[in-house]
Scaffold this motif. Structure first.
Motif, mmCIF file in Angstrom:
data_model
loop_
_atom_site.group_PDB
_atom_site.id
_atom_site.type_symbol
_atom_site.label_atom_id
_atom_site.label_comp_id
_atom_site.label_asym_id
_atom_site.label_seq_id
_atom_site.Cartn_x
_atom_site.Cartn_y
_atom_site.Cartn_z
ATOM 1 N N VAL A 60 4.307 -10.325 -11.324
ATOM 2 C CA VAL A 60 5.603 -9.795 -11.748
ATOM 3 C C VAL A 60 5.618 -8.273 -11.644
ATOM 4 C CG1 VAL A 60 7.067 -9.414 -13.758
ATOM 5 C CG2 VAL A 60 6.252 -11.696 -13.231
ATOM 6 N N ASP A 61 4.540 -7.661 -12.087
ATOM 7 C CA ASP A 61 4.486 -6.199 -12.032
ATOM 8 C C ASP A 61 4.515 -5.690 -10.596
ATOM 9 O OD1 ASP A 61 4.514 -6.090 -14.689
ATOM 10 O OD2 ASP A 61 2.430 -5.464 -14.975
ATOM 11 N N LEU A 62 3.871 -6.428 -9.709
ATOM 12 C CA LEU A 62 3.883 -6.009 -8.309
ATOM 13 C C LEU A 62 5.270 -6.195 -7.703
ATOM 14 C CD1 LEU A 62 0.437 -7.245 -6.964
ATOM 15 C CD2 LEU A 62 1.122 -4.964 -7.703
ATOM 16 N N LEU A 63 5.908 -7.295 -8.075
ATOM 17 C CA LEU A 63 7.260 -7.565 -7.596
ATOM 18 C C LEU A 63 8.212 -6.475 -8.094
ATOM 19 C CD1 LEU A 63 8.689 -9.729 -5.998
ATOM 20 C CD2 LEU A 63 9.205 -10.923 -8.109
ATOM 21 N N TYR A 64 8.019 -6.142 -9.340
ATOM 22 C CA TYR A 64 8.753 -5.077 -10.000
ATOM 23 C C TYR A 64 8.629 -3.782 -9.204
ATOM 24 C CZ TYR A 64 10.197 -3.159 -14.548
ATOM 25 O OH TYR A 64 10.863 -2.590 -15.576
ATOM 26 N N ALA A 65 7.382 -3.500 -8.810
ATOM 27 C CA ALA A 65 7.130 -2.290 -8.030
ATOM 28 C C ALA A 65 7.755 -2.387 -6.650
ATOM 29 C CB ALA A 65 5.635 -2.051 -7.907
ATOM 30 N N ALA A 66 7.769 -3.606 -6.102
ATOM 31 C CA ALA A 66 8.360 -3.764 -4.777
ATOM 32 C C ALA A 66 9.851 -3.464 -4.829
ATOM 33 C CB ALA A 66 8.127 -5.186 -4.273
ATOM 34 N N ASP A 96 11.448 -1.604 -7.379
ATOM 35 C CA ASP A 96 11.801 -0.314 -7.970
ATOM 36 C C ASP A 96 10.827 0.807 -7.572
ATOM 37 O OD1 ASP A 96 12.514 1.817 -9.531
ATOM 38 O OD2 ASP A 96 12.937 0.603 -11.298
ATOM 39 N N PRO A 97 11.299 1.751 -6.765
ATOM 40 C CA PRO A 97 10.409 2.832 -6.318
ATOM 41 C C PRO A 97 9.919 3.716 -7.459
ATOM 42 C CG PRO A 97 12.673 3.315 -5.740
ATOM 43 C CD PRO A 97 12.652 1.898 -6.234
ATOM 44 N N ARG A 98 10.689 3.765 -8.551
ATOM 45 C CA ARG A 98 10.252 4.603 -9.673
ATOM 46 C C ARG A 98 8.963 4.057 -10.260
ATOM 47 N NH1 ARG A 98 16.051 4.059 -12.295
ATOM 48 N NH2 ARG A 98 15.636 2.078 -11.311
ATOM 49 N N ILE A 99 8.892 2.736 -10.362
ATOM 50 C CA ILE A 99 7.668 2.099 -10.860
ATOM 51 C C ILE A 99 6.537 2.339 -9.868
ATOM 52 C CG2 ILE A 99 6.635 -0.083 -11.541
ATOM 53 C CD1 ILE A 99 8.855 0.627 -13.340
ATOM 54 N N ARG A 100 6.886 2.218 -8.578
ATOM 55 C CA ARG A 100 5.889 2.407 -7.531
ATOM 56 C C ARG A 100 5.224 3.765 -7.661
ATOM 57 N NH1 ARG A 100 9.145 -0.178 -3.796
ATOM 58 N NH2 ARG A 100 9.724 1.677 -2.651
ATOM 59 N N SER A 101 6.051 4.796 -7.827
ATOM 60 C CA SER A 101 5.433 6.120 -7.863
ATOM 61 C C SER A 101 4.672 6.324 -9.171
ATOM 62 C CB SER A 101 6.460 7.224 -7.625
ATOM 63 O OG SER A 101 7.488 7.164 -8.546
#
Ligand SMILES: Nc1ncnc2c1ncn2[C@@H]1O[C@H](COP(=O)(O)OP(=O)(O)OP(=O)(O)O)[C@@H](O)[C@H]1O
Ligand SMILES: [Mg+2]
Lengths: 331, 331
Positions: free
Chosen positions: B294-300, B302-307
Motif C-alpha cells: 500500500v505504501d509503495l502504491l501510495y508513493a506511485a 503521490d510524488p510528494r510521498i515519493r520525494s
C-alpha cells in the motif's frame, strides 16, 4: 444606441450571478455590463467580496455549480454569446481564447502531475501537435516565464509559490489567448517576488498583444498598467472609465474613499482615512444604493432608489445619484 | 526508492519479534491447560496430565521455551508443531491459508472495483436520486454485521431459492456467498470513502484549473480528480485487507471453509498454542507486506510521498557523510 459599429472584442451585458446556498441567495454579481477592445487592459478593482472572482469565472462559464448560477446576461466574445454555447464549444474557448491566472498559486496546480505535463496538457488540447512537440513547446513556455526547462519533470511541491505562479502563467499563455484574466495573481505571494512575477506576466502579455482583464487590490499596479478601470462594489460596477477619468476625475464617493484609504506619495497626507463600516451582506442587499450606509455624501433620496449608471462624459460611467442629473441615463 | 523498500523490509524484523513475543505472552496468560485437554478433559488423571506437560515441556520456564521457539524458527524455519496433531503448523497453514487468501483477494478486488465506481458516480451526481440510493445502501452495508448478512444470504439463496450451496469450498459456486458477504461490507466502506474523497477533491482549485484549460469533463474527473481522490482510498483498502484476513474467522466458521481463521479458532478452543502462535505470525507477516504494498502504491500515485521516501534515504547519506571528517562536500 444601436449603431452598427464594428463588433466589440468583449461585451458583457447585464450579467447576474448568484450563489444559491442553504443560508440564502448570495447576490455576487448584480447586473454588470462592460466592454473591452482588443489589446486593451481593463482593471477590475474593489474590496474583498465585491464579486470580482465571480465575474471572472462567469466569463469562462466556470462558476461552481452548485451553488453558483449565472442567472441572466450575455457575454459576447467577438459577437458570439458564450453563455449560449454548448459545453463542447465552451471547452474550445477555455484555455485557448480566454485563459485565467488564479488567485492562489499554492492550490491551483495538480499536486500529482509534473508541471511540464500540466503545461503540455493545455497545448495538446488546443493544437494538433504530437506529445513530443507539445513537450518541447511546454519547455519553451517554462523558459519564457523564467524557469529552466530542465524542471519540466518536477512536481508542484518542489517549487516555491512564486515559481508555481509562473507555471500557472505559462499554462495561461501557452495557447496565445485573446483574453487573459488575471485574478490577483500575486496577492498570495511574498511582497519581494510580487513585482518579479507581475513583470514576467506583463512582458509576455505585451509580447503576445493579449487583451487583459486584471483583477487587483493594488491601485498602484492599476495606475501603471491599465487602459480602463472598473470599480466594483457589492456586485455592481459603480464607476467605469479610462485610467485618467477614474484616477484624475474621480466621481463616485466609493472610488474616492478607496483613494483616500491608500497612501499616496505625491500628496503629503498625514493620515489615511479608512472606509467606515462593512461591505453589505451580499445575501441581503438593500433595494437602494448599496453604498448608502458607508457613503459620506449620501442624501435623503439615495435611500429611495437604486441609481442607474450615468455617462458623465466620454464614456465615464458613474452609478450614483449625485450625477444622475448631469447626463441622460446610460441605459 | 530501493533503499526505502530495503529499510521497510528490515523494519519487519522487530515487528515480527514483537508479534511473536505478544502471541507467546497471550498464550501464557490465557486460562486453561492444554495438557489437561489433551489428556482427555475432566476424566484425565493427574499423572497423565503431568506426563503430557513434561512431553510438551510446558513446565520449563517461559524464557527457556521462548528461546527454544526462536531458535527453531531461525535455524529450521519451524513456526511450531501442533500439540494436538504433532504436525508442523507450517504445513497446515500452507494447506489452509490459500483458501483464506483467495477469499480475501477475490472480495477485495471486486469490492474495490465496485466501490470506487459507485463512489465516483455518487460524488459527481451529488444529491441526485442515484446518489441517494447509493448512499443509503452503502450506509446499510457498513452497518450490517457480517454474521447477520451471511445468515440472511444463506436463508435466501441457499434455503429458499436453493441456488447456491450454504457451506463448503469445492466449486466456484461455494465462493459466491462468502465473497458476497465480505465484498459488500468492504465495498460499502470504499463507496463512502471514495465519495467523500472525490467531493473533497472536486472542490479543489486545480480541478478548476483543469477545466479552465478546456479539458473535457470526463478527463477532468478521471485524470485530475480520481487520481488525487484515490490516495486516501488506497490506504483504506490496504487497511481493510488486513482486517479482512483476521476477520475471516467469522465467515469461515459460518460457511465451513477450512481457512486459517477457522484453524486459529479451533486451535484456541483446544489450547493448541503453537498453532495460534504460528498462524498469527503468518498473518502478521502478510499484513506487513500488504502495508508495504500500500505504501509503495501510495508513493506511485503521490510524488510528494515519493520525494519524502527519497529524502529519508538522502538524510541517512548526509548523516553518514557528516560523520566522516571531510564529509563537507556533500550536496
Ligand atoms: N462557492 C460559493 N458559495 C457561496 N458564496 C460564494 C461562493 N463563492 C463566492 N461567494 C460569495 O460571493 C461573493 C463574491 O465573491 P468573490 O469571490 O467573487 O469576491 P472577490 O471580489 O473575488 O473577493 P476577493 O477580493 O476576496 O477575492 C462573496 O460574498 C462570497 O462570499
Ligand atoms: Mg477573488
Amino acid at each position: 444606441m444601436r449603431t452598427n459599429e464594428t463588433t466589440k472584442f468583449l461585451e458583457v451585458k447585464n450579467l447576474v450571478i448568484h450563489y444559491e446556498t442553504d443560508n440564502g441567495v448570495v447576490e455576487a454579481v448584480n447586473n454588470i455590463s462592460f466592454k473591452m477592445n482588443r489589446g486593451e487592459t481593463l482593471s477590475l478593482v474593489g474590496e474583498t467580496g465585491a464579486g470580482k472572482t465571480t465575474t471572472a469565472l462567469g466569463l469562462l462559464n466556470l462558476v461552481p455549480n452548485p451553488p453558483g448560477r449565472i442567472i441572466d446576461g450575455e457575454i459576447l466574445l467577438n459577437g458570439e454569446n458564450l453563455l449560449k454555447m454548448s459545453p463542447h464549444q465552451m471547452q474550445k474557448i477555455r484555455g485557448s481564447k480566454i485563459t485565467m491566472i488564479f488567485q492562489d498559486p499554492m492550490t491551483s496546480l495538480n499536486p500529482i502531475e509534473t508541471v511540464g505535463d500540466q503545461i503540455s496538457e493545455v497545448i495538446r488540447l488546443h493544437n494538433k501537435v504530437s506529445r513530443a512537440e507539445a513537450a518541447q513547446l511546454a519547455c519553451d513556455m517554462l523558459e519564457k516565464v523564467g524557469i529552466p526547462a530542465e524542471r519540466y519533470g518536477d512536481y508542484p511541491h518542489q517549487f516555491s509559490g512564486g515559481m508555481k505562479q509562473r507555471v500557472v502563467i505559462a499554462i495561461a499563455l501557452a495557447c496565445d489567448p485573446e483574453l487573459l484574466i488575471s485574478d490577483e495573481p500575486t496577492s498570495a505571494l511574498d511582497v519581494t517576488i510580487q513585482a518579479q512575477v507581475l513583470d514576467t506576466m506583463w512582458q509576455l502579455k505585451k509580447e503576445l498583444k493579449t487583451s487583459m482583464l486584471m483583477i487587483t487590490h493594488d491601485l498602484g499596479v492599476v495606475a501603471e498598467t491599465s487602459d480602463n478601470v472598473a470599480v466594483m462594489y457589492a456586485g455592481e460596477i459603480v464607476e467605469y472609465g479610462t485610467l485618467r477619468q477614474v484616477f484624475k476625475d474621480t466621481k463616485h464617493p466609493y472610488t474616492q474613499a478607496l483613494f483616500d484609504s491608500l497612501p499616496d506619495i505625491n500628496k503629503n497626507v498625514q493620515r489615511l482615512i479608512p472606509i467606515k463600516g462593512l461591505t453589505p451582506d451580499p445575501s441581503s442587499l438593500p433595494n437602494y444604493c448599496s453604498f448608502y450606509d458607508r457613503c459620506k455624501k449620501r442624501m435623503e433620496e439615495c435611500k429611495k432608489t437604486d441609481p442607474a449608471s450615468v455617462d458623465v462624459g466620454d464614456g465615464h460611467l458613474v452609478k450614483c445619484l449625485l450625477f444622475a442629473s448631469e447626463r441622460s441615463s446610460h441605459e | 526508492m530501493g533503499r526505502y523498500v530495503l529499510k521497510r523490509l528490515l523494519h519487519l524484523i522487530p515487528v515480527l519479534i514483537g508479534v511473536m513475543l505478544l502471541a507467546f505472552l497471550l498464550n501464557e496468560i490465557a486460562p486453561g491447560d492444554p495438557a489437561a485437554l489433551l489428556a482427555g478433559g475432566e476424566s484425565a488423571t493427574p499423572e497423565k496430565i503431568a506426563q503430557i506437560r513434561a512431553e510438551l515441556k510446558l513446565d520449563d520456564p517461559f524464557i527457556l521455551r521462548f528461546g527454544d521457539y526462536v531458535k527453531k524458527l531461525v535455524t529450521e524455519g519451524n513456526i511450531g508443531v501442533s500439540y494436538k496433531t504433532q504436525q508442523p503448523v507450517a504445513a497446515e497453514v500452507a494447506h489452509r491459508y490459500p483458501q483464506t487468501l483467495k477469499m480475501a483477494a477475490i472480495s477485495a478486488v471486486l469490492a474495490s472495483i465496485i466501490g470506487i465506481a459507485l463512489g465516483i458516480i455518487s460524488a459527481i451526481k451529488q444529491y441526485s436520486f442515484i446518489d441517494n440510493i447509493i448512499s443509503m445502501f452503502s450506509l446499510l452495508g457498513v452497518c450490517m454485521p457480517v454474521f447477520w448478512s451471511s445468515l440472511l444470504l444463506i436463508l435466501f439463496f441457499s434455503i429458499n431459492l436453493k441456488w447456491l450451496p450454504s457451506s463448503g469450498f469445492s466449486t466456484w459456486r461455494h465462493w459466491i456467498l462468502p465473497c458476497a458477504v465480505i465484498g459488500t461490507s468492504m465495498a460499502a466502506s470504499i463507496v463512502r470513502m471514495t465519495r467523500s474523497s472525490m467531493l473533497e477533491v472536486i472542490r479543489q482549485d486545480y480541478i478548476r484549473t483543469a477545466r479552465a484549460k478546456g479539458q473535457v469533463e470526463r478527463v477532468v474527473i478521471s485524470k485530475h480528480a480520481l487520481k488525487n481522490a484515490l490516495i486516501p482510498v488506497v490506504t483504506n483498502i490496504g487497511m481493510h485487507f488486513g482486517v479482512l484476513l483476521g476477520g475471516a474467522v467469522i465467515i469461515e466458521t459460518i460457511f465451513v471453509i477450512p481457512g486459517i481463521g477457522k484453524y486459529i479458532t479451533d486451535a484456541i478452543k483446544n489450547r493448541d498454542y503453537p498453532v495460534v502462535q504460528g498462524s498469527v505470525m503468518v498473518l502478521a507477516l502478510t499484513n506487513s507486506f500488504v502495508n508495504l504494498g500500500v505504501d509503495l502504491l501510495y508513493a506511485a500515485i503521490d510524488p510528494r510521498i515519493r520525494s519524502q521516501y527519497r529524502n529519508m534515504g538522502k538524510m541517512k547519506m548526509k548523516k553518514k557523510k557528516a560523520a566522516l571528517p571531510l564529509g563537507r562536500e556533500a550536496v
